[in-house]
Motif scaffolding. Structure first.
Motif, PDB file in Angstrom:
ATOM      1  N   THR A  63       0.836  -0.997   0.005  1.00  0.00           N
ATOM      2  CA  THR A  63       0.101  -0.020  -0.162  1.00  0.00           C
ATOM      3  C   THR A  63       0.810   1.191   0.224  1.00  0.00           C
ATOM      4  N   ASN A  64       0.371   2.225  -0.567  1.00  0.00           N
ATOM      5  CA  ASN A  64       1.231   3.604  -0.304  1.00  0.00           C
ATOM      6  C   ASN A  64       0.195   4.634   0.161  1.00  0.00           C
ATOM      7  N   PHE A  65       0.871   5.763   0.751  1.00  0.00           N
ATOM      8  CA  PHE A  65       0.332   6.816   1.142  1.00  0.00           C
ATOM      9  C   PHE A  65       1.277   7.990   0.497  1.00  0.00           C
ATOM     10  N   VAL A  66       0.503   8.896  -0.044  1.00  0.00           N
ATOM     11  CA  VAL A  66       1.177  10.163  -0.695  1.00  0.00           C
ATOM     12  C   VAL A  66       0.761  11.353   0.063  1.00  0.00           C
ATOM     13  N   ARG A  67       1.843  11.966   0.622  1.00  0.00           N
ATOM     14  CA  ARG A  67       1.489  13.243   1.428  1.00  0.00           C
ATOM     15  C   ARG A  67       1.959  14.490   0.601  1.00  0.00           C
ATOM     16  N   GLU A  68       1.018  15.542   0.376  1.00  0.00           N
ATOM     17  CA  GLU A  68       1.400  16.761  -0.229  1.00  0.00           C
ATOM     18  C   GLU A  68       0.968  17.761   0.298  1.00  0.00           C
ATOM     19  N   ILE A  69       1.674  18.978   0.224  1.00  0.00           N
ATOM     20  CA  ILE A  69       1.254  20.521   0.787  1.00  0.00           C
ATOM     21  C   ILE A  69       0.344  20.972  -0.132  1.00  0.00           C
ATOM     22  N   LYS A  70      -0.817  21.643  -0.068  1.00  0.00           N
ATOM     23  CA  LYS A  70      -1.419  22.692  -0.852  1.00  0.00           C
ATOM     24  C   LYS A  70      -1.790  23.715  -0.268  1.00  0.00           C
ATOM     25  N   ASP A  71      -1.746  24.800  -0.573  1.00  0.00           N
ATOM     26  CA  ASP A  71      -2.220  26.142   0.134  1.00  0.00           C
ATOM     27  C   ASP A  71      -2.098  26.125   1.596  1.00  0.00           C
ATOM     28  N   GLY A  72      -0.861  25.355   2.239  1.00  0.00           N
ATOM     29  CA  GLY A  72      -0.679  25.467   3.576  1.00  0.00           C
ATOM     30  C   GLY A  72      -1.419  24.225   4.222  1.00  0.00           C
ATOM     31  N   LYS A  73      -2.072  23.291   3.671  1.00  0.00           N
ATOM     32  CA  LYS A  73      -2.846  21.949   4.264  1.00  0.00           C
ATOM     33  C   LYS A  73      -2.140  20.770   3.445  1.00  0.00           C
ATOM     34  N   MET A  74      -2.352  20.083   4.257  1.00  0.00           N
ATOM     35  CA  MET A  74      -1.669  18.496   3.976  1.00  0.00           C
ATOM     36  C   MET A  74      -2.796  17.666   3.323  1.00  0.00           C
ATOM     37  N   THR A  75      -2.535  17.077   2.349  1.00  0.00           N
ATOM     38  CA  THR A  75      -3.348  16.040   1.931  1.00  0.00           C
ATOM     39  C   THR A  75      -2.652  14.703   1.842  1.00  0.00           C
ATOM     40  N   MET A  76      -3.378  13.587   2.110  1.00  0.00           N
ATOM     41  CA  MET A  76      -2.734  12.302   2.306  1.00  0.00           C
ATOM     42  C   MET A  76      -3.676  11.399   1.343  1.00  0.00           C
ATOM     43  N   THR A  77      -3.039  10.784   0.220  1.00  0.00           N
ATOM     44  CA  THR A  77      -3.892  10.037  -0.202  1.00  0.00           C
ATOM     45  C   THR A  77      -3.358   8.375  -0.321  1.00  0.00           C
ATOM     46  N   LEU A  78      -4.200   7.577   0.249  1.00  0.00           N
ATOM     47  CA  LEU A  78      -3.991   6.227   0.628  1.00  0.00           C
ATOM     48  C   LEU A  78      -4.592   5.442  -0.531  1.00  0.00           C
ATOM     49  N   THR A  79      -3.446   4.589  -0.835  1.00  0.00           N
ATOM     50  CA  THR A  79      -3.693   3.506  -1.893  1.00  0.00           C
ATOM     51  C   THR A  79      -3.661   2.210  -1.719  1.00  0.00           C
ATOM     52  N   PHE A  80      -4.629   1.246  -2.118  1.00  0.00           N
ATOM     53  CA  PHE A  80      -4.349  -0.302  -1.827  1.00  0.00           C
ATOM     54  C   PHE A  80      -5.127  -0.906  -2.968  1.00  0.00           C
ATOM     55  N   GLY A  81      -4.295  -1.378  -4.115  1.00  0.00           N
ATOM     56  CA  GLY A  81      -5.052  -2.030  -5.070  1.00  0.00           C
ATOM     57  C   GLY A  81      -5.822  -0.899  -5.963  1.00  0.00           C
ATOM     58  N   ASP A  82      -7.064  -1.198  -6.060  1.00  0.00           N
ATOM     59  CA  ASP A  82      -8.085   0.074  -6.632  1.00  0.00           C
ATOM     60  C   ASP A  82      -8.655   0.717  -5.657  1.00  0.00           C
ATOM     61  N   VAL A  83      -8.599   0.680  -4.453  1.00  0.00           N
ATOM     62  CA  VAL A  83      -9.237   1.333  -3.436  1.00  0.00           C
ATOM     63  C   VAL A  83      -8.394   2.798  -3.195  1.00  0.00           C
ATOM     64  N   VAL A  84      -8.803   3.867  -3.085  1.00  0.00           N
ATOM     65  CA  VAL A  84      -8.291   5.153  -2.736  1.00  0.00           C
ATOM     66  C   VAL A  84      -8.707   5.873  -1.654  1.00  0.00           C
ATOM     67  N   ALA A  85      -8.176   6.178  -0.647  1.00  0.00           N
ATOM     68  CA  ALA A  85      -8.695   7.113   0.311  1.00  0.00           C
ATOM     69  C   ALA A  85      -8.275   8.585   0.474  1.00  0.00           C
ATOM     70  N   VAL A  86      -8.523   9.448   0.760  1.00  0.00           N
ATOM     71  CA  VAL A  86      -8.179  10.805   0.872  1.00  0.00           C
ATOM     72  C   VAL A  86      -8.329  11.355   2.283  1.00  0.00           C
ATOM     73  N   ARG A  87      -7.362  11.690   3.007  1.00  0.00           N
ATOM     74  CA  ARG A  87      -7.405  12.535   4.134  1.00  0.00           C
ATOM     75  C   ARG A  87      -6.863  13.718   4.148  1.00  0.00           C
ATOM     76  N   HIS A  88      -7.694  14.680   4.956  1.00  0.00           N
ATOM     77  CA  HIS A  88      -6.891  16.193   4.888  1.00  0.00           C
ATOM     78  C   HIS A  88      -6.802  16.565   6.010  1.00  0.00           C
ATOM     79  N   TYR A  89      -5.496  17.260   6.239  1.00  0.00           N
ATOM     80  CA  TYR A  89      -5.145  17.797   7.356  1.00  0.00           C
ATOM     81  C   TYR A  89      -4.951  19.332   7.486  1.00  0.00           C
ATOM     82  N   GLU A  90      -5.065  19.954   8.410  1.00  0.00           N
ATOM     83  CA  GLU A  90      -4.467  21.362   8.667  1.00  0.00           C
ATOM     84  C   GLU A  90      -3.626  21.496   9.890  1.00  0.00           C
ATOM     85  N   LYS A  91      -3.005  22.651   9.774  1.00  0.00           N
ATOM     86  CA  LYS A  91      -1.905  22.789  10.940  1.00  0.00           C
ATOM     87  C   LYS A  91      -2.720  22.991  12.218  1.00  0.00           C
ATOM     88  N   ALA A  92      -2.276  22.571  13.163  1.00  0.00           N
ATOM     89  CA  ALA A  92      -2.663  22.429  14.580  1.00  0.00           C
ATOM     90  C   ALA A  92      -2.603  23.846  15.072  1.00  0.00           C
TER      91      ALA A  92
END
Length: 140
Positions: free
Chosen positions: A111-140
């Motif tokens: 499985t892989n997670f790709v973290r990237e920063i856009k507009d000061g927020k972090m997006t994490m895209t999690l992929t396993f096979g053909d299943v993709v989840a996306v989680r959004h984070y903001e600075k605490a």
């Protein structure tokens, strides 16, 4: 040197991040074989993720009411990782441009997670096979 640009790229991720929204995470956990009980907890838990740089290593600490995990690694060097859902993985984290790519391998799966920063927020895209989840984070 490339080392300098690498550390500068990692510095963009170095912060305390709070999960704000999550899409398809239950399906992602289900595809990994995570038990129903653990998924129930995983779905309601809003973890805090603390990313820091310690000399030539990167630390990612995940804190939640469910479980705290910590990994410390060198970019591009494989390491052993025990996940919050008790998978024992061989993991590798690399920088791909301005993305932090985390690959976990266990039992012939990957499985892989790709973290990237856009507009000061972090997006994490999690992929396993053909299943993709996306989680959004903001600075605490």
């Amino acid at each position: 040197s490339s080392d300098l640009s690498t550390s500068t790229m990692v510095d963009a991720f170095c912060a305390t991040w709070k999960l704000t929204e999550s899409h398809n995470f239950d399906e992602y956990m289900k595809s990994l074989g995570v038990s129903f009980a653990t998924r129930q907890v995983g779905n309601v838990t809003k973890p805090t993720v603390i990313i820091s740089r310690e000399e030539d290593k990167v630390a990612i600490r995940t804190q939640s009411t469910f479980k705290n995990t910590e990994i410390v690694f060198k970019l591009g060097e494989e390491f052993d990782e025990d996940t919050a859902d008790d998978r024992h993985c061989k993991s590798l984290v690399t920088l791909d441009g301005d993305k932090l790519v985390h690959v976990q391998k266990w039992d012939g799966k990957e499985t892989n997670f790709v973290r990237e920063i856009k507009d000061g927020k972090m997006t994490m895209t999690l992929t396993f096979g053909d299943v993709v989840a996306v989680r959004h984070y903001e600075k605490a």
